[in-house]
Scaffold this active site. Structure first.
Site, mmCIF file in Angstrom:
data_model
loop_
_atom_site.group_PDB
_atom_site.id
_atom_site.type_symbol
_atom_site.label_atom_id
_atom_site.label_comp_id
_atom_site.label_asym_id
_atom_site.label_seq_id
_atom_site.Cartn_x
_atom_site.Cartn_y
_atom_site.Cartn_z
ATOM 1 N N THR B 174 -0.681 4.591 -11.853
ATOM 2 C CA THR B 174 -0.904 4.376 -10.409
ATOM 3 C C THR B 174 -0.330 5.583 -9.649
ATOM 4 O O THR B 174 -1.032 6.563 -9.459
ATOM 5 C CB THR B 174 -0.291 3.053 -9.909
ATOM 6 O OG1 THR B 174 1.097 3.028 -10.216
ATOM 7 C CG2 THR B 174 -0.986 1.856 -10.515
ATOM 8 N N LYS B 200 3.247 3.180 -18.067
ATOM 9 C CA LYS B 200 3.122 3.678 -16.696
ATOM 10 C C LYS B 200 4.359 3.231 -15.935
ATOM 11 O O LYS B 200 4.960 2.206 -16.256
ATOM 12 C CB LYS B 200 1.837 3.196 -16.034
ATOM 13 C CG LYS B 200 1.727 1.748 -15.754
ATOM 14 C CD LYS B 200 2.294 1.316 -14.453
ATOM 15 C CE LYS B 200 1.814 2.207 -13.328
ATOM 16 N NZ LYS B 200 2.587 1.876 -12.094
ATOM 17 N N THR B 211 9.030 -0.088 -16.608
ATOM 18 C CA THR B 211 7.662 0.483 -16.568
ATOM 19 C C THR B 211 6.511 -0.316 -16.029
ATOM 20 O O THR B 211 5.374 0.021 -16.345
ATOM 21 C CB THR B 211 7.113 0.792 -17.969
ATOM 22 O OG1 THR B 211 6.839 -0.380 -18.642
ATOM 23 C CG2 THR B 211 7.921 1.730 -18.721
ATOM 24 N N GLU B 300 9.520 7.955 -8.947
ATOM 25 C CA GLU B 300 8.873 8.406 -7.718
ATOM 26 C C GLU B 300 9.762 9.389 -6.966
ATOM 27 O O GLU B 300 10.856 9.051 -6.522
ATOM 28 C CB GLU B 300 8.493 7.211 -6.841
ATOM 29 C CG GLU B 300 7.272 6.509 -7.392
ATOM 30 C CD GLU B 300 6.893 5.232 -6.645
ATOM 31 O OE1 GLU B 300 5.764 4.769 -6.863
ATOM 32 O OE2 GLU B 300 7.707 4.727 -5.869
ATOM 33 N N ASN B 433 6.997 5.833 -0.862
ATOM 34 C CA ASN B 433 7.060 4.380 -0.699
ATOM 35 C C ASN B 433 6.964 3.914 0.736
ATOM 36 O O ASN B 433 6.775 2.736 1.001
ATOM 37 C CB ASN B 433 8.320 3.835 -1.363
ATOM 38 C CG ASN B 433 8.149 3.841 -2.856
ATOM 39 O OD1 ASN B 433 7.264 3.182 -3.376
ATOM 40 N ND2 ASN B 433 8.948 4.637 -3.546
ATOM 41 N N SER B 438 -1.731 3.085 1.871
ATOM 42 C CA SER B 438 -2.818 3.784 2.569
ATOM 43 C C SER B 438 -3.312 4.979 1.776
ATOM 44 O O SER B 438 -2.806 5.302 0.724
ATOM 45 C CB SER B 438 -2.364 4.201 3.949
ATOM 46 O OG SER B 438 -1.155 4.908 3.854
#
Lengths: 438, 438
Positions: B174, B200, B211, B300, B433, B438
């Protein structure tokens, strides 16, 4: 002119909105703040004092960090409070800029010396003062500057004006962007009493002891045992119901002091003064919430003030755990910063909260809504486990507001409610904390 | 050319360093990934499949999220695994882009349909497939696109080349910035076996299931009971010992499948195959750690890869709780981002970790050091509770490295050790985040 000249660094939008221009302060207490030489800029206020000048000995109650690494002032203050059973505590000495934490035996000696010199200058009996410190961990205090500052502060800089209170509040700040001061009056049995308090917060704020430091004082007459019970109740629902980043500091301390200077019947926790006790408890709780909320308002880098209300929980503790879990979720906090109605992250945080029983959460009974701060109709996101088709335009409007409220209804039938306050997680938080020491 | 054409979006520095150019894959498994129409860009891979083509029925074991809001695929897969007692599980079907979480009864139907269509196309007996989903919460799947994609993927896009494995790894991503794929060989009793796995991760990674999604397969012969025991042990020390932001998702799932295609004696958890069992457990544990570490590498917005080693704990669980507490501290993580040797925040996090006993932490026995990733001498920050005078220049040099290691020695005499992996908390994390949907 309410703000002192030293307040020039606080001339932010938030300082303008949240720092009172005036106040009514409890009788018999003198306060003040000076620069003594802990903060390196050579001018910011870094030493604060409170002194009970009334002929009554004051009583005190405190709540301290549960962190296993307790800073020296926490060890010293909690010991004094215990030894004195909360009685005869007449002053507070507080420095900012250095936490006196993880400072070994020298740290304990320094904290004791702060107490001894304060008692001596104020002509208190031995061990009548409590000590607090906040700031960087792991460096010994510049103790000579502090011990030298104490007489200067005690003899020339104490008073009971609004300006003295503002200076006292400023002197305990570290990364705070405004001093946090609240005062109010209330009545019990026709006698008017006053409450005043201040706190410092910003980062490292979490449930189980927030604000790093705070204290509040009242001129109501109350026994130390009743005050102790009230403070625990109030702190649970205020400073222990806020979160900025979920960290619990080595120094967190909230102290309450009452000198009874306003007179009236002494309030205790026996049945005979039950009504007065409840009034005082409610007044102190809502007062502590007001003070604690200021800490959240000033969360490091915060742009949102978020209220999380969990309704119809099986127990208050369940509700609080769930509210706390949401409040501490980095994903939820960044979504609020980004004005993103990502209620999935709210559900996630509900789902991994560490609640007591299997019946505490039922996915098919759980509802989540936004409560707009302008009083307009609430926006349902999830109703009894089923996602609503969310009007994104409406959600976006609500999320523009600085004040947000999330309502979670657990539908357990238990009917208990808990409220938690938090802020968003922002770029500015990362900037501030990525380089705190330099 | 190892990377498929769809990999163009992954051409980052990290993709170049952490995505293998080749691999050796277990016998008898076919994999693949296509775009079927979940992700809105119309091209990114979003449907992955694994199929056991060997004549042996495969066995499987899984570890699922403990979140109370379990996504539909988690509910369906854990039910199938339980009903089949881990036996006869021959395929996996996974979509990315939509988590099929909090999607009510339609969500359960969709997850079941994914299993049914996969079984049917692959000519499996009923309920021989497990299903996983990852992505946004609260929207129903575009199920027609997925069910239409399954035959296309199964019939025309499965294979056992490196490129097929890369595509499969890509199709479960993702916000990942690179696909996470690991493969290796090992020997037991002279027979060569292979392990391959993918995962992932990126955000919402925390202890107790990381994960979001991952699976690994082997051609070693093992009973479902032994595999189950090994997977629990391995996941505890890998995917449950990593943290990006402390959030636990509704979808977290790790599945292991073994088809025995490489032959040799079947490994079970009886004493007769004890030695083989231990070898397989160690191989799978270190393999799972390698895969889990890639998830942290791709946290992230992460710029640092941080290993936290807690030594001389009273118990493994104590050590892990303390390591986890440090790994989840926003203040610690921002300090590492800011290259700030603020060990006070490490101590703080040790101090508020929720360890079992009063003897688990002794402030006067605790030591903290940085272990430089270039193999140079370690830098002590705290030795048995006393702060060292830290050479800030040296600390700053160490903190420039991408890979950091914190060593905490609790000095309890218990001798247990736990390791945890995490990343820093950065501006980019907040950016990602703050506007995920969007």
């Amino acid at each position: 002119m309410a703000l002192s000249r030293n307040s020039i660094r606080f001339l932010s939008d938030k300082a303008a909105r949240f720092v009172p221009k005036t106040g009514t302060y409890p009788k018999g207490f003198l306060v003040g703040g000076i620069h003594c030489g802990v903060k390196k800029d050579g001018k910011s206020l870094d030493l604060a004092m409170l002194s009970n000048e009334h002929s009554n000995e004051a009583v005190a109650a405190g709540v301290f960090t549960k962190n296993k690494f307790k800073a020296a002032p926490v060890q010293v203050s909690s010991r004094i409070l215990k030894e004195k059973k909360g009685e005869g505590i007449n002053s507070l000495i507080i420095n900012s800029g250095n936490a006196n934490a993880v400072t070994g035996s020298q740290g304990i000696k320094d904290a004791n010396d702060m107490v001894t010199v304060t008692d001596s200058v104020l002509k208190n009996p031995h061990n009548s003062s409590l000590v607090m410190s906040t700031g960087v961990i792991g460096n010994n205090l510049p103790i000579d500057n502090i011990l030298g500052g104490i007489p200067k502060l005690a003899l020339d800089n104490l008073g009971n004006t609004h300006d003295h209170w503002i200076k006292c509040a400023e002197a305990i700040c570290t990364t705070d962007t405004f001093p946090k001061l609240v005062s109010k009056q209330f009545e019990i049995n026709g006698v008017t009493y006053r409450l005043a308090g201040l706190a410092k917060g910003a980062g490292m704020i979490c449930p189980n002891m927030a604000t790093l430091l705070g204290f509040f004082v009242t001129d109501a007459p109350v026994t130390s045992s009743a005050l102790n019970q009230i403070v625990k109740y109030a702190v649970d629902r205020s400073f222990n119901s806020i979160s900025v980043d979920g960290d619990m500091s080595t120094n967190d301390t909230i102290v309450a002091i009452a000198n009874g200077a306003a007179g009236g019947e002494v309030i205790d926790n026996s049945s005979s003064s039950a009504e007065s006790f409840v009034i005082l408890q409610n007044e102190i709780t809502s007062f502590a919430q007001q003070l604690a909320q200021l800490v959240v308002r000033d969360g490091e880098g915060a742009t949102k003030f978020i209220t999380i209300k969990v309704k119809d929980a099986l127990s208050y503790n369940d509700g609080k755990k769930i509210a706390s879990s949401i409040a501490n979720s980095s994903l939820f906090k960044t979504a609020m910063y980004g004005k993103d109605a990502n209620w999935g992250r709210i559900l996630c945080a509900i789902g991994y909260s560490n609640v007591a029983s299997d019946h505490s959460i039922n996915p098919n009974k759980t509802s989540v809504s936004f409560i707009p701060s302008d009083g307009s109709e609430k926006l349902n996101l999830l109703v009894e486990g089923e996602p609503e088709t969310v009007d994104e335009q409406r959600a976006s409007e609500i999320l523009q507001h600085e004040d947000l409220e999330i309502e979670v209804n657990l539908g357990t039938g238990g009917g208990q409610e808990a409220t938690f306050w938090t802020c968003d997680l922002t770029h500015e938080y990362v900037t501030i904390n990525g380089d705190y020491r330099s």
